[in-house]
Design an enzyme around this catalytic site. Structure first.
Site, PDB file in Angstrom:
ATOM      1  N   ARG A 133      12.721  11.650  -3.948  1.00 12.59           N
ATOM      2  CA  ARG A 133      11.444  11.584  -3.232  1.00 12.59           C
ATOM      3  C   ARG A 133      11.409  12.563  -2.055  1.00 12.59           C
ATOM      4  NH1 ARG A 133      11.423   9.866  -7.252  1.00 12.59           N
ATOM      5  NH2 ARG A 133      10.914   7.826  -8.065  1.00 12.59           N
TER       6      ARG A 133
ATOM      7  N   SER B  32       4.627   2.044  -5.091  1.00 12.23           N
ATOM      8  CA  SER B  32       5.849   1.687  -4.353  1.00 12.23           C
ATOM      9  C   SER B  32       5.731   2.126  -2.899  1.00 12.23           C
ATOM     10  CB  SER B  32       7.069   2.359  -4.985  1.00 12.23           C
ATOM     11  OG  SER B  32       7.228   1.937  -6.316  1.00 12.23           O
TER      12      SER B  32
ATOM     13  N   GLU C  47       8.325   5.075   1.464  1.00 13.45           N
ATOM     14  CA  GLU C  47       8.063   6.229   0.597  1.00 13.45           C
ATOM     15  C   GLU C  47       6.683   6.805   0.914  1.00 13.45           C
ATOM     16  OE1 GLU C  47       7.336   6.844  -4.152  1.00 13.45           O
ATOM     17  OE2 GLU C  47       9.022   5.593  -3.587  1.00 13.45           O
TER      18      GLU C  47
END
Length: 337
Positions: free
Chosen positions: A162, A237, A333
């Site tokens: 990520r 998420s 995230e």
């Protein structure tokens, strides 16, 4: 091209948060984008794609430039591979379905991830054993300061979990306008290594899955676990799965032998953040109009009129309790604005 003032961003972020932009404009071509950047050189700017990976905690005191560049084309192919260029404003899931309809392999495990194509390299998005870096060739980007075009290769993007150069070294310096992917035309590398996918395929009596079968399985799994942002505001998420050194993990695992984990290298393991959050007692917990989703603890949701600050407060409470319980830090995230 018309700049609008005091513009509501409620329909431009998947959390459905009410926040205002001081100024707002949608751009539909690279030429328009360059013109806007040039004409507003001294204005503060905020670049907006699909709005699927951000939490707005306040109004944006800047010129919000919404990237609405559309189009996709095959730019090169041989017997085995095809190179496809997609403009940054294409919806990611629609683009994935288009590749599958054309029997191009490589993106099927990332079906139904919200957002637009342009942000895929920024986050190095991924799901079920695949990441953007596996198929990414390059992207074209405009330098905000100079309006010059630069091409970033896979190696130059410094992809991590990520992570990419666009979140670090060149953050807020470039606007991605298109992305090129290299996909398979035959001998597809079908990835069904995740148990959920295997179980979904088995449920449908599929032993030799096609690209479409894998995509359908991923879509079914995601729809069973994740709320549709059109019905319940969310950004998928909210947290990253923490990656720990094996030596640190072994100490924690002694205390919590039931803790799930996946090996990512000889020295590191990944722990599912959703499991940690669920064990900490947050799954399905609601705080006014903000809360943790009942089916997937990784997902924070807006039940109606939550503010971005209220959702941020929930995330901080989750992080604090997980750290106090397990001694593990979980990071967001989502980009908090």
């Amino acid at each position: 091209m018309e700049i609008q003032s005091n513009f509501s961003l409620k329909n431009y972020n998947t959390f459905g948060i009410e926040a205002k932009a001081k100024q707002f404009i949608a751009v539909h071509s690279v030429e328009e984008l360059k013109t806007i950047l040039k004409e507003n050189k001294n204005e503060k700017k905020f670049i907006l794609g699909g709005g699927s990976n951000m939490l707005l905690t306040k109004d944006i005191d800047a010129l919000v430039i919404h990237i609405d560049l559309k189009g996709k084309e095959i730019i090169k192919e041989d017997d085995d591979f095809v190179w496809v260029e997609s403009q940054a404003g294409e919806t990611w899931h629609d683009f994935v379905l288009w590749t599958i309809d054309n029997n191009f392999g490589g993106l099927e495990n990332m079906s139904l991830i919200p957002g637009n194509v342009g942000t895929t390299p920024v986050q190095n998005i991924g799901a079920y054993g695949t990441e953007i870096k596996d198929t990414f060739v390059s992207c074209n980007a405009i330098n905000i300061e100079t309006q010059e075009t630069k091409t970033f290769t896979n190696a130059e993007c410094n992809f991590g979990y990520r992570e990419s150069i666009f979140k670090n070294e060149v953050k807020d310096q470039f606007i991605i306008t298109s992305v090129i992917y290299k996909l398979t035309k035959r001998n597809h590398k079908i990835n069904t290594s995740y148990g959920d996918i295997l179980a979904e395929l088995a449920k449908n009596n599929i032993s030799e899955p096609t690209l479409k079968d894998v995509s359908n399985a991923v879509i079914a799994i995601r729809q069973s676990k994740l709320p549709d942002p059109k019905e319940l505001g969310n950004s998928g998420s909210f947290f990253k799965n923490p990656i720990l050194l094996k030596s640190d993990f072994e100490q924690i695992h002694k205390k919590f032998p039931e803790m799930k984990f996946y090996e990512v290298s000889e020295t590191e393991v990944k722990v599912p953040a959703g499991w940690l959050i669920e064990q900490a007692g947050f799954k399905g917990k609601r705080f006014g109009d903000a809360g943790v989703h009942k089916n997937q603890a990784l997902v924070l949701v807006n039940y109606g009129n939550a503010t971005g600050q209220e959702i941020l407060n929930v995330s901080k409470e989750v992080q604090k309790t997980v750290f106090e319980t397990f001694g593990i830090k979980i990071e967001a995230e989502v980009n908090v604005i």
